[in-house]
Motif scaffolding. Structure first.
Motif, PDB file in Angstrom:
ATOM      1  N   VAL A  66      89.651   0.120 158.829  1.00  0.00           N
ATOM      2  CA  VAL A  66      90.381   1.025 158.760  1.00  0.00           C
ATOM      3  C   VAL A  66      90.024   0.866 160.610  1.00  0.00           C
ATOM      4  O   VAL A  66      91.118   2.370 160.909  1.00  0.00           O
ATOM      5  N   ASN A  67      89.028   1.023 160.852  1.00  0.00           N
ATOM      6  CA  ASN A  67      89.404   1.092 162.606  1.00  0.00           C
ATOM      7  C   ASN A  67      90.357   0.504 163.248  1.00  0.00           C
ATOM      8  O   ASN A  67      90.562   1.144 164.156  1.00  0.00           O
ATOM      9  N   ARG A  68      90.819  -0.772 162.752  1.00  0.00           N
ATOM     10  CA  ARG A  68      91.847  -1.567 163.216  1.00  0.00           C
ATOM     11  C   ARG A  68      91.039  -2.218 164.892  1.00  0.00           C
ATOM     12  O   ARG A  68      91.624  -3.196 165.453  1.00  0.00           O
TER      13      ARG A  68
ATOM     14  N   PHE B  80      91.155   7.579 161.321  1.00  0.00           N
ATOM     15  CA  PHE B  80      92.119   6.850 161.241  1.00  0.00           C
ATOM     16  C   PHE B  80      93.257   6.837 162.259  1.00  0.00           C
ATOM     17  O   PHE B  80      93.897   6.713 162.053  1.00  0.00           O
ATOM     18  N   GLU B  81      92.815   7.019 164.068  1.00  0.00           N
ATOM     19  CA  GLU B  81      93.195   6.927 165.182  1.00  0.00           C
ATOM     20  C   GLU B  81      94.485   5.533 165.104  1.00  0.00           C
ATOM     21  O   GLU B  81      95.399   6.400 165.116  1.00  0.00           O
ATOM     22  N   GLN B  82      93.627   4.753 165.244  1.00  0.00           N
ATOM     23  CA  GLN B  82      94.152   3.811 165.078  1.00  0.00           C
ATOM     24  C   GLN B  82      95.197   2.806 164.172  1.00  0.00           C
ATOM     25  O   GLN B  82      96.016   3.358 164.552  1.00  0.00           O
TER      26      GLN B  82
ATOM     27  N   CYS C 209      97.824  13.073 158.903  1.00  0.00           N
ATOM     28  CA  CYS C 209      98.228  13.546 160.002  1.00  0.00           C
ATOM     29  C   CYS C 209      97.403  14.193 161.113  1.00  0.00           C
ATOM     30  O   CYS C 209      97.723  14.314 162.649  1.00  0.00           O
ATOM     31  N   ARG C 210      95.739  14.444 160.786  1.00  0.00           N
ATOM     32  CA  ARG C 210      94.829  15.212 161.957  1.00  0.00           C
ATOM     33  C   ARG C 210      94.784  13.922 162.794  1.00  0.00           C
ATOM     34  O   ARG C 210      94.714  14.253 164.102  1.00  0.00           O
ATOM     35  N   ALA C 211      95.073  13.002 162.740  1.00  0.00           N
ATOM     36  CA  ALA C 211      94.143  11.441 163.613  1.00  0.00           C
ATOM     37  C   ALA C 211      95.978  11.349 164.209  1.00  0.00           C
ATOM     38  O   ALA C 211      95.583  10.952 165.641  1.00  0.00           O
ATOM     39  N   SER C 212      96.721  11.944 163.851  1.00  0.00           N
ATOM     40  CA  SER C 212      98.079  12.159 165.148  1.00  0.00           C
ATOM     41  C   SER C 212      98.280  13.833 165.195  1.00  0.00           C
ATOM     42  O   SER C 212      99.151  13.199 166.131  1.00  0.00           O
ATOM     43  N   ASP C 213      96.544  14.484 165.574  1.00  0.00           N
ATOM     44  CA  ASP C 213      96.816  15.131 166.475  1.00  0.00           C
ATOM     45  C   ASP C 213      98.023  16.415 165.854  1.00  0.00           C
ATOM     46  O   ASP C 213      98.350  17.953 166.132  1.00  0.00           O
ATOM     47  N   ILE C 214      98.476  16.058 164.465  1.00  0.00           N
ATOM     48  CA  ILE C 214      98.571  17.700 163.974  1.00  0.00           C
ATOM     49  C   ILE C 214      98.273  17.657 162.785  1.00  0.00           C
ATOM     50  O   ILE C 214      97.694  17.087 162.105  1.00  0.00           O
ATOM     51  N   PRO C 215      98.034  18.917 162.882  1.00  0.00           N
ATOM     52  CA  PRO C 215      97.278  19.945 162.613  1.00  0.00           C
ATOM     53  C   PRO C 215      97.499  20.267 160.881  1.00  0.00           C
ATOM     54  O   PRO C 215      98.837  19.791 160.676  1.00  0.00           O
ATOM     55  N   ALA C 216      96.072  19.635 159.310  1.00  0.00           N
ATOM     56  CA  ALA C 216      97.288  19.979 158.235  1.00  0.00           C
ATOM     57  C   ALA C 216      95.675  20.311 157.415  1.00  0.00           C
ATOM     58  O   ALA C 216      94.653  19.718 157.730  1.00  0.00           O
ATOM     59  N   ARG C 217      96.349  20.912 156.636  1.00  0.00           N
ATOM     60  CA  ARG C 217      95.296  21.417 155.143  1.00  0.00           C
ATOM     61  C   ARG C 217      95.864  21.434 154.107  1.00  0.00           C
ATOM     62  O   ARG C 217      96.727  20.167 153.703  1.00  0.00           O
ATOM     63  N   LEU C 218      94.513  21.716 153.236  1.00  0.00           N
ATOM     64  CA  LEU C 218      95.566  21.334 151.596  1.00  0.00           C
ATOM     65  C   LEU C 218      95.484  22.688 150.907  1.00  0.00           C
ATOM     66  O   LEU C 218      95.185  23.383 151.560  1.00  0.00           O
ATOM     67  N   VAL C 219      96.413  22.642 150.066  1.00  0.00           N
ATOM     68  CA  VAL C 219      96.780  23.151 149.484  1.00  0.00           C
ATOM     69  C   VAL C 219      96.626  23.054 148.164  1.00  0.00           C
ATOM     70  O   VAL C 219      97.396  22.466 147.673  1.00  0.00           O
ATOM     71  N   SER C 220      95.507  24.319 147.382  1.00  0.00           N
ATOM     72  CA  SER C 220      95.687  24.542 145.323  1.00  0.00           C
ATOM     73  C   SER C 220      97.130  25.250 145.284  1.00  0.00           C
ATOM     74  O   SER C 220      97.476  26.222 145.464  1.00  0.00           O
TER      75      SER C 220
END
Lengths: 268, 268, 268, 268
Positions: free
Chosen positions: B160-162, D114-116, D177-188
């Motif tokens: 995961v870290n890569r 997940f950034e890398q 998404c978040r690791a790409s600096d895009i806000p993301a949330r879950l929806v039920s």
């Protein structure tokens, strides 16, 4: 004591894959196989991968479709000396080299991460006394509960969950022993009186000059176990390893004490 | 080729604890130890725990206070055949039994969890070709970077870290091989040309009838490695295992090619 | 009490990236900012992202190259009532809705997995008494030690390691509170007397009708903390979040009690 | 479009514990509740914990014994604009402050790790185009399979397993998404046409000035979802949270399009 053990495994193999079966009684001192049979229905070719060094016996086969595997054995058992109290701990320098690997972490036993816990919980105790304290801790802090763990659950997971089955108890016990510089391994076995009956996993700690069996769950008497295999953790002693995918359709294990059974009549 | 290897370890042991040192060159085909010395400063008693079966050599000692350990060896090396391409994969049934443990997961190699990734990424390739594809994947997807991993980092963490160091590359490689039903183990070694110089960790995959060395980082030539030890993962091949606490104060490894060095004059 | 707080952060940003700085004293009852300054060297444009609902104050900037950030504030503090003993636990039905999220697990607080531990360790205690028992447990079972944890260490990791810093103590404490159905959050703060001085992380538990501060490490007095921010765990209260990579070159925090300091002379 | 949704939950509560039910249709723009009913059998007292800020509606009750919960609603739905392509990514400085928490890691979304991967897999894409690439990656690299994950499975687990259900897809998507600096949330949500029918979990990414719904599994049309709740991950949007233990005995969800249903006769 004479025990009758029987394991029935019904599996479905959607693809043609290899599998390794490790459920036959080991060739070891203290347990004599009077009679046994391993049958496949339908009959299939299989190769033996027995290990003369440990007495463990494995079979490899390749199959597609459904398969019933049945193993039956009659075993004469000499009760084992499983005394732990007072058994001295060894310096690493005094351990046989084949015992060294059982001081190290393994797939499901992250013993390197349990050092502070072991130090804090079991203080100055050493050797067999420390193993006993570890077993006591497990029986008072972890609840036997199926369905709370799975094939990837590790000792840390189980230590936190405080719930598990024999495999999980054995992993925590081995982690705490190894973190205390006491070699520990897992042993797969047939256990008399286990309820519900199933393949059993227990541990062995190396103290006082030899491996000594213990059942961290407290559900079976370690003196009367019929050994199948041994290893660093559940990864090494799986009774069935499938190199691909398969689905269990039915499975049962029975162990009976037939010491008092009448001899078979000479002529029926 | 004649190599000169040297390792210097300065440690401080605040308490009197045992340690296991595993940095001597192994007794193995292809590498002949012409001369060597292992010295402790101050001089201390130590016990040998050599393993005749594998050629690995270990020393155990007990010490409190500061300690300088110096190992120097001159080794004649026959370049190894590390060809992977085309080496066929074995059926499990055809593996030597001593190779079987290297199909299973271990402390830092959760190979059981990499099956889908292996299937998806490396598709129909088998044997040495598949190992090569795994090595190529590592070199294109993982960046060599120190300080991103530590002694408890596992193959999943690194995947995961890569990012990681030799140990992390080797863990991912072993995980992907084992998840592909190819036996794989880690090998500790002295590597010529490694920059910065350090103990090195590489892998060995069992394909085409024998173990074949590979360096997942691509930083060293596997043909010219001087082997120290082998095992399931970093837990088995640590160059120094301390049964308690110690602090490194200095450490260095050097490997030089002295094939062309002038012979020592007969009389100085 | 009048406190003087100062934070100096020197960072190097190899690429042009955004960063979010969250180290200014919050606008909250009980702490009055008498004077403050936030300076960047070199001077850079920055946008404010203050949160009127919580009083938290954040600054976002974009920068490449080295940057010195200095924050100085003089704060008048009314000591807080942090009494826990006897504070009753609330039924979930009686909690304000904005408190509900702090019953749930978060990035570094896997409270859902601590339920059995909480039940076993803290038995029948409820509310503030249970929080106190949790704090006592931490101070007797976890050792304050830097270098044993990092930015990805979770409550489970720390619970097993039995070592950590303020962040790790706070995560375990929050996990045990939430697993006991007591809302708990992390608070970042400037702490008088913290040794070595640094940004501090403590917890707040919702019992007896309001949030009550506690320092799980026992190193600082929660009554005299200067609050910066609050959130589910360390992910929410980082003093500096870099959307890319940066390297710290120097960092210091100082907190002084200037209640008794002579007034500045009217004319120097 | 007019949808008829129905959820039936039969649970057994061995002890008298509180539970929080979060399955009622949210009060939000685009979905109008024409009629609804929430019934308990046996009838029990319950308290409302509705959130006027988000439109989410929750009920808390305390019960021991078996309980049937039935929720039925008729909802008029205005199809949502879920276009992602071309929607620009925002600088952090330009995000509304209430969106900031959805940039951070959460219990089941270790986005900081997940950034890398995000950088390597999705390169130079930004905003909605990057979200689309993430969704495509998921549909080609992860297989929908129930029974491979459970209530503690995280995004890293699922990323490695390459198998999962809606919750797992949503966690991986949010992490990338978040690791790409895009806000993301879950929806039920209740989803028309989901096979097998169940509560559904999807994501929302904040690009181009607003939250945009997407179904990472590809099983349902995000335009036609009936929203229940939203949060950082599965921990925040559980349809039933039990503060203690309970056992499901039966559960079903149905969603039907009744747009073309004949009007009820004025007088029956």
């Amino acid at each position: 004591m004479r025990l009758h053990v029987e394991a029935r495994l019904d599996y479905d193999f959607p693809q043609d894959v290899e599998s390794l079966l490790h459920l036959e009684v080991a060739h070891e001192a203290g347990q004599t196989i009077v009679a046994e049979s391993l049958t496949f229905d339908p009959p299939i070719a299989h190769a033996r991968l027995d290990d003369p060094a440990t007495g463990e016996r494995r079979v490899v086969f390749r199959h597609q479709g459904s398969l019933k595997m049945t193993y039956v054995a009659m075993v004469d058992l000499t009760p084992r000396d499983t005394a732990l109290a007072g058994a001295p701990q060894h310096a690493v320098a005094d351990l046989p080299i084949e015992v060294l690997p059982f001081l190290r972490g393994s797939r499901f036993v992250e013993s390197d991460r349990f050092e502070q816990i072991a130090r804090h919980e079991f203080g100055q105790l050493t050797g067999g006394d420390r193993v006993e304290a570890i077993l006591t801790w497990l029986r008072t802090h972890v609840a036997y509960r199926s369905g709370c763990s799975n094939a990837t659950t590790t000792a840390i997971d189980s230590y936190v969950n405080r719930r598990g089955v024999c495999r999980d108890y054995a992993h925590i016990a081995a982690a705490l022993c190894r973190a205390s510089d006491i070699p520990a391994r897992l042993v797969s076995a047939y256990a008399l009186g286990l309820e519900p009956p199933d393949f059993h996993a227990v541990i062995e700690a190396y103290v006082g000059g030899r491996w000594r069996l213990a059942d961290p769950t407290g559900l079976a008497s370690p003196a009367n176990l019929v050994r199948i295999g041994e290893g660093r953790d559940a990864a090494d002693i799986a009774f069935l390893t499938i190199f691909g995918e398969a689905f269990m359709t039915a499975q049962s294990v029975t162990v009976r004490d037939i010491s008092q059974a009448p001899a078979e009549p000479a002529a029926a």
